[in-house]
Every structure is written in C-alpha cells, then in structure tokens.
Design an enzyme around this catalytic site. Structure first.
Site, mmCIF file in Angstrom:
data_model
loop_
_atom_site.group_PDB
_atom_site.id
_atom_site.type_symbol
_atom_site.label_atom_id
_atom_site.label_comp_id
_atom_site.label_asym_id
_atom_site.label_seq_id
_atom_site.Cartn_x
_atom_site.Cartn_y
_atom_site.Cartn_z
ATOM 1 N N ASP A 242 -3.077 -1.633 9.982
ATOM 2 C CA ASP A 242 -2.878 -1.739 8.536
ATOM 3 C C ASP A 242 -3.344 -3.065 7.950
ATOM 4 O OD1 ASP A 242 -1.903 0.698 7.710
ATOM 5 O OD2 ASP A 242 0.206 0.147 7.831
ATOM 6 N N LYS B 168 0.840 -1.202 0.000
ATOM 7 C CA LYS B 168 0.000 0.000 0.000
ATOM 8 C C LYS B 168 0.868 1.242 0.000
ATOM 9 C CE LYS B 168 0.788 1.430 4.425
ATOM 10 N NZ LYS B 168 1.337 2.749 4.824
#
Length: 375
Positions: A187, A11
């Site tokens: 996350d 990401k």
C-alpha cells in the site's frame, strides 16, 4: 533546526479483487484505489546526534546496520506511548503478507520503534542516498484513523520517504522513491502518487486511472482493528475447494469512473475480502445495512477492514448521511471526505491541522504520479 513537513492522504479501495495465493506467499490482486481528504502530517527535523545521548551520556553509535538515528513522536489518534510489542495493524496492504501468523495485533497505538513504517522509510532513504551520521526526529500528526483499513501507516511511510529525501537533499528521483515504497509494503507507493489508480501484482504496480468528477465518502470507524493476515487467512479458508484463477476484474468500476456517475460507481464497488471481514466481524454487516438504509448509493468494507465506506450522491447527502450514522451509534466515529486528492507533498511549516485540507498549493511541491500509462 532544519525541518520538512509532508502531508499524505488516506485511501479507499473502490475495487479489491483477490486471486489465489502466489508462490511468494502474497495474493495476486486487482484493485482501484482513490486518495481521499483525510491526512497524516509527517514532520522530519534534523537534530544534533549528541542530543540523543542516553542515561549513560553516550550518543548514538553509527554502524552499517544503523547508519542514522531516528526518534518518533505521535500526536492525534494513536498517540498513547507504545511498547516494542505494539503494532499499527497496517499489515502489508492488498496482497497480504507472507509469514504472518494471522494473530490480531494491538491496534490502539502507533509504534515508535523500527516496527514503524515511517522509521523504516527513513532508513531506506539513508541507505539509497548514502547518508550516515544523521539524526532525525519524526513527528507523526495523525488525521487518518489508526488500523482502519485506510492505509494510515502506509501514508506515514510515504510521507517519511519524501520528507527525509527533502530534508537531507538526497535528490532521489520519482522511480527510486516509488521503488523504496514498494519495499515497505503493497500500500505504500499509492500515497506518494494519490489520485485514483489501478493496482496490480500485490497492489504495488500502479497505473493512473482517468476518471471524471468528485466523489463524497462517509467512513464509519469500528472499535478495534482487523488483522490483515487474519482476513486473508479467512479469505483462503472460504475459497478452499473453489476454482479461483485470478482476481475479480475491475471493468465495472473503471467504466463508472470514466462516466463520472456516482450512482454507477456505487453499484460497481467490489471487495473480495468483504465476506471474510464480515465473518470475522459480523457486526460490520449491520453497519453496511444501516448506511444503505440511510441513503448511501454504495457501501463497502474498506480494504481488509474494519472501516465501512459509504458513497454519497453529493456533498449535501454526505453531510446528512454522516449525521444519521453518528446518531445511530453503529460506529465509534464517523468521518467525511472527498476524493480523489493529490498524493504526498511538502507543505508549509505551519499548515492546517492534520485531517484537513492541504494549505496553499503555491507553497506545496507537486505530487508524484504513476509512471505507467492511464487505464
């Protein structure tokens, strides 16, 4: 032996707004995450428990605390054998992690014990599904740079959740997998869903972001890592005495994504942790400046760092930018990737190597997606 392979993406934070520390020790954040085409592959293989016998010939003893047995192998970046003192430097994602000292961990290796998020993911699936007496070997094929602020450890955890659920036929639904992911770290839910998402709370509450277009990124990887708790600690120190009622709003980045204009998104990139990361690692300032001088339309420290992410105008510009950055020698390595891409999914047993594109979509499971309404 039964085997399942799951691929999960890295990401980049397009926006990372950070508020004051909450009573639970985390920071309130508003973040926009985009999944990019750098991948880790996690292969879960069911093995006979007796094959894990130690030097004394005894196999694993299954208890309430250890209902399953998990072993780990690592290939690719970070594959040096780890000790129990090693850590992957992943931290706890955008919201920070309460109770940490802020000391920088060893970030050159991927741990293979219970401090590995993928191992903890396997235990959570077993607990949720009532699995006992199983032994599983997890092979982590690393295509996502280690300790780079790109959620490689979180991607491994997300992939392990899906791989173990599939391997054991647990049948856990999407909401359960995402809830288990949130237990592992702020996350971890996002690599399950992929795409582009708005994260709130400590970053784990995800909402789909409807955007247009494809974006081309160049990532400059630094030597060594930055401890997530240390960066948040420096953020708190720099913020001391300033009135900060909440995270920086993400309106500009959301508007840019709706327009599909890379230049508009490049101008809207925000990371409230960037000043802290630059204070701890001043050399990153020169990396950011170099990328902009070479034509990047946006530059930002990725998450808590130390990777610097550059947005290019198009694919051809990203090739030129990556080559120029590599030639300047301002980073230990340079990677290109596009986004957004899909989240974690089961792939064929013999896919392309990690870090590349997934195999045929016809042979892959559909990715998960956030349950909340689009932003």
């Amino acid at each position: 032996m039964p085997t399942v392979t799951v691929r999960a993406p890295a990401k980049v934070n397009l926006h990372l707004g950070v508020g004051p520390r909450r009573p639970d020790g985390y920071h309130e954040v508003t973040t926009i995450l985009q999944a990019v085409a750098l991948y880790d592959d996690i292969t879960a293989t069911s093995v006979p428990p007796e094959s894990l016998a130690g030097p004394d010939g005894a196999g694993p003893v299954f208890t309430d605390e250890d209902p399953i047995a998990v072993t780990v192998g690592v290939a690719g970046e970070g594959a040096r054998p780890a000790t129990s003192d090693d850590a992957d430097g992943a931290g706890d994602g955008p919201g920070g992690s309460p109770g940490d000292t802020g000391a920088e961990p060893s970030v050159s290796v991927v741990p293979t014990g219970k401090d590995n998020l993928a191992v903890r993911a396997a235990y959570l699936v077993a607990e949720a599904a009532g699995i006992r007496g199983e032994a599983v070997h997890l092979t982590l094929s690393k295509g996502i740079p280690v300790a780079a602020g790109m959620a490689g450890g979180s991607a491994d955890a997300a992939a392990a959740l899906l791989a173990c659920d599939t391997l054991w036929g647990a049948g856990l639904d999407r909401e359960t997998l995402v809830a288990l992911a949130a237990k592992l770290g702020s996350d971890v839910p996002f690599p399950l869903t992929g795409g582009t998402a708005l994260g709130t709370g400590r970053g784990e509450q995800l909402t789909d972001v409807l955007g247009r277009g494809e974006y081309h990124w160049v990532f400059a990887l630094a030597d060594g890592g930055l401890s997530t708790p240390a960066v948040y600690g420096e953020f708190d120190r720099l913020s001391e005495g300033r009135l900060r009622t909440g995270p920086t709003p993400a309106d500009a980045a959301l508007s840019a994504l709706r327009s599909g204009d890379p230049a508009e998104l490049g101008a809207a990139l925000v990371n409230d942790l960037q000043p802290a990361a630059l204070r701890l690692r001043p050399s990153l300032r020169r990396v950011l400046e170099s990328g902009l001088e070479l034509g990047a339309i946006g530059a930002i420290v990725s998450g808590s760092g130390p990777t610097c992410a550059f947005l290019a105008r198009d694919a051809a510009a990203s090739v030129s930018l990556a080559a120029s950055l590599a030639g300047m020698g301002v980073a230990r390595a340079v990677r290109r990737a596009h986004g957004p891409v899909a989240g974690a999914r089961v792939i064929p047993a013999d896919p392309a190597g990690p870090g590349g594109e997934p195999g045929s979509s016809a042979a892959q499971s559909p990715p998960l997606s956030p349950s909340s309404s689009p932003a």
